[in-house]
Design an enzyme around this catalytic site. Structure first.
Site: not given
Ligand code: AMP
Ligand code: MG
Length: 501
Positions: A104, A106-107, A140, A190, A266-267
């Site tokens: 979900g 997360g930030r 976040g 974004r 998820d990306n």
């Molecule tokens: P990503 O690999 O950047 O696509 O992130 C994978 C997951 O980690 C996603 O659900 C992001 O929202 C969560 N996430 C990444 N960085 C943070 C952060 N600093 N705080 C909270 N959630 C994060």
């Molecule tokens: Mg992502």
């Protein structure tokens, strides 16, 4: 197919706009409520506008000058939200390096869907705006360097004609983030066609029931693939449409040497836009095994693996759609497999067209394809720079001689290329004109990106970032691009990129 799926959408003339030109609809919140949570951004201490994308703002129907003043900046930082925004964090799941996880935003927080003057719809999303119910153990927040990196690379991709999310603004927060050393914090704003991911469907399939998946699929069709609605088998049509979009996208990445770096499900955006710029980078020397990401030790997301991973991710998407494809599971699986074949065929066609055009052939042919293959092999063996190799052929005979000065072993291939191209009965200069429109001479080179981000992050000097952005948003500028933006940096076999969390 559920009836009247367009009921999701409100048009611009039915909505009131707020200061600055915000005009938000919230169609996503009409989906089943397990797919999102309402959440407010957390205010930051001292918002400072680092960068605003004026042209993008204007194209969204926003007034760029509004964001030069404190009220507008506060909105870009998440310290206040526009009157008509109803912020949400979206739920999704994902296979991360092959392992399934519930995730979900997360930030990240979606403010709403901005409707442009011409009626287009774009998500406006904060990245780094504080914790959400999906933050797990994360803070976040985001650091300035990675947000500027997303900004410059996504804008470079856009200029290269590759579908991508865009960057409206970067605001420094005046607060440190700990990674684990303290770094200046920032929020990126974004813009995306939507944030529906393969992982969104995986979440709907894992947490919801058939009707949740159907609601999401109908919504996706209405928002991104309206032609599928009239198809006899709308969900098969959806799967094939997404497969074609992804095939075309990944063929374009491969054509410019782009490595996404973290192609988790998820990306991968269902809209077909490149999304989530973390450890991404452009390849220098041509090598299918190129990996820059510090966490990709097995090379799962290496440059040359991307087409295969695209297929793997689509198979995960197809699995979520099975209950909608056919009542009999076996038949549903057969339909899904056929649709995945569409991806394989379409990728091959797009790759051939792109690579043949890069060598100056308007049409792909078996001769042209075999030249492409041998040229790539020669680039790999000589360790020549991928972008520079194609750019030299596109530029002029002098540029070719310069390349040969450095890599004499390319001569045999270049002579063959010249003979084949001239054999098309088109004057060389004419061929080169076409080649210069497809082969970039400027890409965001790793050493220049690092230099620009360090200056912005460590010295609050955005000048190098500005210059880099100017250069990479004119990738085909053979006439005027400054030399330092055209040439590879010093060879750095230890270069690594990071996820930027
Ligand atoms: P990503 O690999 O950047 O696509 O992130 C994978 C997951 O980690 C996603 O659900 C992001 O929202 C969560 N996430 C990444 N960085 C943070 C952060 N600093 N705080 C909270 N959630 C994060
Ligand atoms: Mg992502």
């Amino acid at each position: 197919m559920a009836e009247n799926i367009t009921q999701h959408f409100t048009s611009r003339d039915q909505l009131a706009s707020a200061a600055g030109g915000w005009c938000f609809d919230h169609s996503y919140t009409r989906l089943p409520s397990i797919l999102y949570e309402q959440v407010q951004p957390e205010p930051v201490r001292e918002p400072r506008l680092v960068y605003l994308n004026d042209d993008l703002a204007a194209s969204l129907g926003l007034d760029p000058s509004y964001f030069e003043h404190s009220a507008g900046i506060a909105e870009l930082a998440g310290n206040s939200v526009p009157d008509n925004a109803h912020p949400i964090a979206q739920a999704y799941a994902g296979h991360q390096f092959g392992g399934f996880t519930m995730l979900g935003d997360g930030r990240a927080i979606v403010l709403g869907e901005q409707l442009t003057l011409s009626g287009e719809r774009f998500d406006v999303q904060y990245k780094g705006s504080g914790q959400t119910p999906y933050s797990r153990r994360g803070d976040g927040r985001a650091a300035l360097g990675p947000m500027l990196r997303e900004y410059v690379i996504s804008e470079a991709m856009h200029a290269l004609g590759i579908a991508t999310t865009r960057s409206l603004a970067v605001v420094a927060t005046g607060e440190p983030v700990f990674r684990p050393e303290p770094l200046p914090g920032a929020v990126l704003v974004r813009i995306a066609a939507s944030h529906i991911r393969v992982g969104t469907f995986q979440y709907a399939a894992a947490r919801g029931n058939r009707s949740t998946i159907q609601a999401l699929a109908d919504y996706t069709i209405a928002r991104h693939y309206p032609d599928c609605e009239a198809d006899d088998r709308p969900y098969v049509a959806l799967l094939e449409a997404v497969a074609r979009k992804q095939a075309a996208l990944i063929a374009q990445w491969v054509g410019v040497g782009f490595i996404h770096g973290v192609m988790n499900t998820d990306n991968m955006a269902i809209s077909g836009e490149t999304i989530d710029y973390g450890p991404c980078a452009f390849m220098d020397q041509y090598d299918l095994n190129t990996v820059f990401s510090s966490i990709d030790s097995m090379g799962r997301y290496a440059y040359g693996q991307q087409p295969r991973i695209g297929h793997w991710n689509l198979a995960r998407f197809a699995e979520t759609l099975l209950p909608l494809l056919h009542d009999e599971q076996e038949q549903a699986i057969a339909l899904a497999e056929e649709s995945l074949e569409v991806y394989v065929r379409h990728y091959q066609e797009r790759w051939q067209d792109i690579m043949c055009a890069k060598l100056g052939f308007q049409q792909s042919s078996s001769d042209a394809v075999s030249l492409v293959q041998d040229w790539l092999k020669a680039l790999q063996e000589s360790k020549a720079d991928f972008t520079l190799g194609f750019a030299a052929l596109s530029d002029s005979d002098e540029a070719v001689e310069e390349l040969l000065g450095q890599y004499p072993e390319l001569r045999v291939l270049i002579d063959r290329w010249r003979a084949q191209v001239v054999g098309q009965d088109t004057p060389m200069e004419h061929v080169r004109q076409h080649m210069r429109a497809i082969n970039p001479v400027v890409i965001p080179r790793n050493h220049l990106v690092e230099e620009a981000l360090s200056a912005a992050q460590d010295e609050q000097n955005v000048e190098p970032f500005q210059q880099l952005l100017d250069a990479v948003t004119k990738p085909y500028n053979y006439d005027d691009a400054p030399e330092r933006y055209r040439v590879p940096g010093p060879l750095d076999p230890t270069y690594q990129t990071f996820c930027g969390t």
